[in-house]
Design an enzyme around this catalytic site. Sequence first.
Site, PDB file in Angstrom:
ATOM      1  N   GLY A   1      31.627  30.902  39.537  1.00  0.00           N
ATOM      2  CA  GLY A   1      31.107  31.111  38.180  1.00  0.00           C
ATOM      3  C   GLY A   1      30.311  29.902  37.730  1.00  0.00           C
TER       4      GLY A   1
ATOM      5  N   ILE B   1      31.190  26.828  36.402  1.00  0.00           N
ATOM      6  CA  ILE B   1      31.558  25.478  36.855  1.00  0.00           C
ATOM      7  C   ILE B   1      31.406  25.380  38.373  1.00  0.00           C
ATOM      8  CG2 ILE B   1      33.376  23.713  36.895  1.00  0.00           C
ATOM      9  CD1 ILE B   1      34.467  25.025  34.291  1.00  0.00           C
TER      10      ILE B   1
ATOM     11  N   ARG C   1      34.621  37.732  44.290  1.00  0.00           N
ATOM     12  CA  ARG C   1      34.961  39.158  44.389  1.00  0.00           C
ATOM     13  C   ARG C   1      33.701  40.017  44.419  1.00  0.00           C
ATOM     14  NH1 ARG C   1      39.227  39.811  39.597  1.00  0.00           N
ATOM     15  NH2 ARG C   1      37.423  38.960  38.499  1.00  0.00           N
TER      16      ARG C   1
ATOM     17  N   ALA D   1      40.567  23.797  38.265  1.00  0.00           N
ATOM     18  CA  ALA D   1      40.645  25.096  37.580  1.00  0.00           C
ATOM     19  C   ALA D   1      41.927  25.176  36.753  1.00  0.00           C
ATOM     20  CB  ALA D   1      40.548  26.208  38.603  1.00  0.00           C
ATOM     21  N   ARG D   2      43.008  25.651  37.360  1.00  0.00           N
ATOM     22  CA  ARG D   2      44.319  25.639  36.718  1.00  0.00           C
ATOM     23  C   ARG D   2      45.344  25.358  37.806  1.00  0.00           C
ATOM     24  NH1 ARG D   2      42.105  25.096  32.515  1.00  0.00           N
ATOM     25  NH2 ARG D   2      42.180  26.432  30.655  1.00  0.00           N
TER      26      ARG D   2
ATOM     27  N   GLU E   1      52.083  20.962  34.379  1.00  0.00           N
ATOM     28  CA  GLU E   1      51.580  19.792  33.661  1.00  0.00           C
ATOM     29  C   GLU E   1      52.115  19.756  32.218  1.00  0.00           C
ATOM     30  OE1 GLU E   1      47.378  20.791  34.365  1.00  0.00           O
ATOM     31  OE2 GLU E   1      47.196  21.135  32.226  1.00  0.00           O
TER      32      GLU E   1
ATOM     33  N   HIS F   1      44.180  16.364  33.489  1.00  0.00           N
ATOM     34  CA  HIS F   1      43.521  17.561  32.919  1.00  0.00           C
ATOM     35  C   HIS F   1      42.501  17.155  31.851  1.00  0.00           C
ATOM     36  CE1 HIS F   1      43.944  22.101  31.796  1.00  0.00           C
ATOM     37  NE2 HIS F   1      42.701  21.678  31.694  1.00  0.00           N
TER      38      HIS F   1
ATOM     39  N   GLY G   1      39.043  17.500  32.557  1.00  0.00           N
ATOM     40  CA  GLY G   1      37.757  17.964  33.099  1.00  0.00           C
ATOM     41  C   GLY G   1      36.654  18.061  32.052  1.00  0.00           C
TER      42      GLY G   1
HETATM   43  P1  NAP Z   1      33.581  31.569  35.010  1.00  0.00           P
HETATM   44  O1  NAP Z   1      32.138  31.295  34.832  1.00  0.00           O
HETATM   45  O2  NAP Z   1      34.178  32.802  34.421  1.00  0.00           O
HETATM   46  O3  NAP Z   1      33.871  31.508  36.585  1.00  0.00           O
HETATM   47  C1  NAP Z   1      35.061  31.895  37.158  1.00  0.00           C
HETATM   48  C2  NAP Z   1      34.710  32.624  38.437  1.00  0.00           C
HETATM   49  O4  NAP Z   1      35.901  32.962  39.125  1.00  0.00           O
HETATM   50  C3  NAP Z   1      33.935  33.908  38.193  1.00  0.00           C
HETATM   51  O5  NAP Z   1      32.722  33.837  38.882  1.00  0.00           O
HETATM   52  C4  NAP Z   1      34.836  34.994  38.758  1.00  0.00           C
HETATM   53  O6  NAP Z   1      34.017  35.913  39.423  1.00  0.00           O
HETATM   54  C5  NAP Z   1      35.688  34.213  39.736  1.00  0.00           C
HETATM   55  N1  NAP Z   1      36.965  34.853  40.046  1.00  0.00           N
HETATM   56  C6  NAP Z   1      37.847  35.412  39.201  1.00  0.00           C
HETATM   57  N2  NAP Z   1      38.895  35.893  39.888  1.00  0.00           N
HETATM   58  C7  NAP Z   1      38.638  35.636  41.188  1.00  0.00           C
HETATM   59  C8  NAP Z   1      39.338  35.910  42.389  1.00  0.00           C
HETATM   60  N3  NAP Z   1      40.512  36.552  42.368  1.00  0.00           N
HETATM   61  N4  NAP Z   1      38.790  35.520  43.551  1.00  0.00           N
HETATM   62  C9  NAP Z   1      37.594  34.867  43.585  1.00  0.00           C
HETATM   63  N5  NAP Z   1      36.891  34.585  42.473  1.00  0.00           N
HETATM   64  C10 NAP Z   1      37.414  34.971  41.295  1.00  0.00           C
HETATM   65  O7  NAP Z   1      34.469  30.369  34.448  1.00  0.00           O
HETATM   66  P2  NAP Z   1      34.082  28.818  34.398  1.00  0.00           P
HETATM   67  O8  NAP Z   1      33.452  28.515  33.094  1.00  0.00           O
HETATM   68  O9  NAP Z   1      33.393  28.460  35.651  1.00  0.00           O
HETATM   69  O10 NAP Z   1      35.561  28.203  34.380  1.00  0.00           O
HETATM   70  C11 NAP Z   1      36.436  28.389  35.476  1.00  0.00           C
HETATM   71  C12 NAP Z   1      37.831  27.914  35.154  1.00  0.00           C
HETATM   72  O11 NAP Z   1      37.840  26.488  35.125  1.00  0.00           O
HETATM   73  C13 NAP Z   1      38.344  28.309  33.771  1.00  0.00           C
HETATM   74  O12 NAP Z   1      38.903  29.611  33.776  1.00  0.00           O
HETATM   75  C14 NAP Z   1      39.371  27.244  33.471  1.00  0.00           C
HETATM   76  O13 NAP Z   1      40.664  27.684  33.840  1.00  0.00           O
HETATM   77  C15 NAP Z   1      38.947  26.073  34.354  1.00  0.00           C
HETATM   78  N6  NAP Z   1      38.527  24.910  33.551  1.00  0.00           N
HETATM   79  C16 NAP Z   1      39.205  23.734  33.678  1.00  0.00           C
HETATM   80  C17 NAP Z   1      38.799  22.617  32.962  1.00  0.00           C
HETATM   81  C18 NAP Z   1      39.505  21.302  33.091  1.00  0.00           C
HETATM   82  O14 NAP Z   1      39.539  20.545  32.130  1.00  0.00           O
HETATM   83  N7  NAP Z   1      40.019  20.961  34.253  1.00  0.00           N
HETATM   84  C19 NAP Z   1      37.710  22.702  32.087  1.00  0.00           C
HETATM   85  C20 NAP Z   1      37.046  23.912  31.983  1.00  0.00           C
HETATM   86  C21 NAP Z   1      37.458  25.015  32.715  1.00  0.00           C
HETATM   87  P3  NAP Z   1      34.243  37.474  39.383  1.00  0.00           P
HETATM   88  O15 NAP Z   1      35.028  37.794  38.139  1.00  0.00           O
HETATM   89  O16 NAP Z   1      32.878  38.025  39.406  1.00  0.00           O
HETATM   90  O17 NAP Z   1      34.997  37.728  40.617  1.00  0.00           O
END
Ligand code: NAP
Length: 331
Positions: free
Chosen positions: A168, A170, A190, A250-251, A280, A298, A300
């Site tokens: 996605g 990030i 997916r 991620a998480r 955490e 955490h 990020g």
């Molecule tokens: P995003 O744009 O929604 O990207 C998440 C990607 O994961 C999507 O492309 C989705 O694609 C894919 N996905 C979902 N389920 C999947 C599976 N079972 N297998 C493979 N791919 C799968 O979200 P983002 O903005 O990049 O953020 C991602 C995550 O980073 C957040 O949900 C959050 O938990 C984490 N995060 C952490 C921090 C931190 O401080 N460490 C900060 C920000 C975010 P499809 O649905 O098309 O499969």
Amino acid sequence: MSNAAPKPWRLTLSRPLPEWERVFRSGALEGADVRVGPERGFESPDDLHAFVRGAQACVTWVTERIDDAFLDAAGAQLRVVSNFAVGFDNIDVDACRARDVIVTNTPDAVTEGTADVAWMLLMAAARRLAEGDRFVRSGAWEAHGSLGPTEFLGMPISGKTLCIVGAGRIGYATALRSIGWSMRVTYVARSRKPRFEQAPLCAQRVSLEEGLRDADFVSIHTPLTDETRHMIGAHEFSLMKPTAVLVNTARGPVVDESALVEALGDRRLYAAGLDVFEREPKIHDGLRALENVVMTPHFGSGDMRCRLQMSELCARNVANVLSGDGAVTPV
Ligand code: NAP
């Protein structure tokens, strides 16, 4: 008939957010009654529940559970839960929907900062940054003398293969950074992600198994869902190269932490860089004891620009929903 919420609007921010006095009291939110919780958050859910009573909009933090008990406590006038995060695994979205409470998050605002941290952890784990820092800081270097040509060697990065799991926003921003290191990029998703496959990344879509077997670096960027919980466990570590590095921003629960500790301890995995953890802020004792893991608390999205943009987006979501115009970034 206008669907705007009756004024004065009542907002709760469970923690002080960047520039909240300006951001949540200007424009459409001017004159709003804004209550702000303590810097370190509420000690118990009961305290949080008492705080949100009567709010029409609640701006929430990822460690807070937004469930039926929270929604009952807030009351039937609640219109919007505006999560200060892109991830919303802390929110029972179905429970909110059942009460017509709109849930919003902060996509895009967090992307660059989190990708920076993924990249920082990748480099730190590969080149043993934290271990080196401990070595210098503790006086061990002085005691040991200058390093010899085979001491403190790390893994090369340039020209290697990076596998992005969760392609996605990030994931893409993290992959883009690899161009500077001339890396080959693969991705696990997916559904097909054309922008990964187009220039400049020219990434190849692979299955999780293929990606893990083949990669030198694996960076996780999926949301936490029932499907992704423990997506990377003992079996997956057994597929990875012993020279590989795992990065998770991620998480925490996407990775089986006990299996990770074993793989790192047995040197079946070279190193890991972690910003997120299963329980955490509690850290697995096994992780603490390992030299080949780099950990951050955490943070990020914790750069000044990201956090201000998140604050502004939360405010825009609140203002739009309370005005009856619909959310900017609904979940
Ligand atoms: P995003 O744009 O929604 O990207 C998440 C990607 O994961 C999507 O492309 C989705 O694609 C894919 N996905 C979902 N389920 C999947 C599976 N079972 N297998 C493979 N791919 C799968 O979200 P983002 O903005 O990049 O953020 C991602 C995550 O980073 C957040 O949900 C959050 O938990 C984490 N995060 C952490 C921090 C931190 O401080 N460490 C900060 C920000 C975010 P499809 O649905 O098309 O499969």
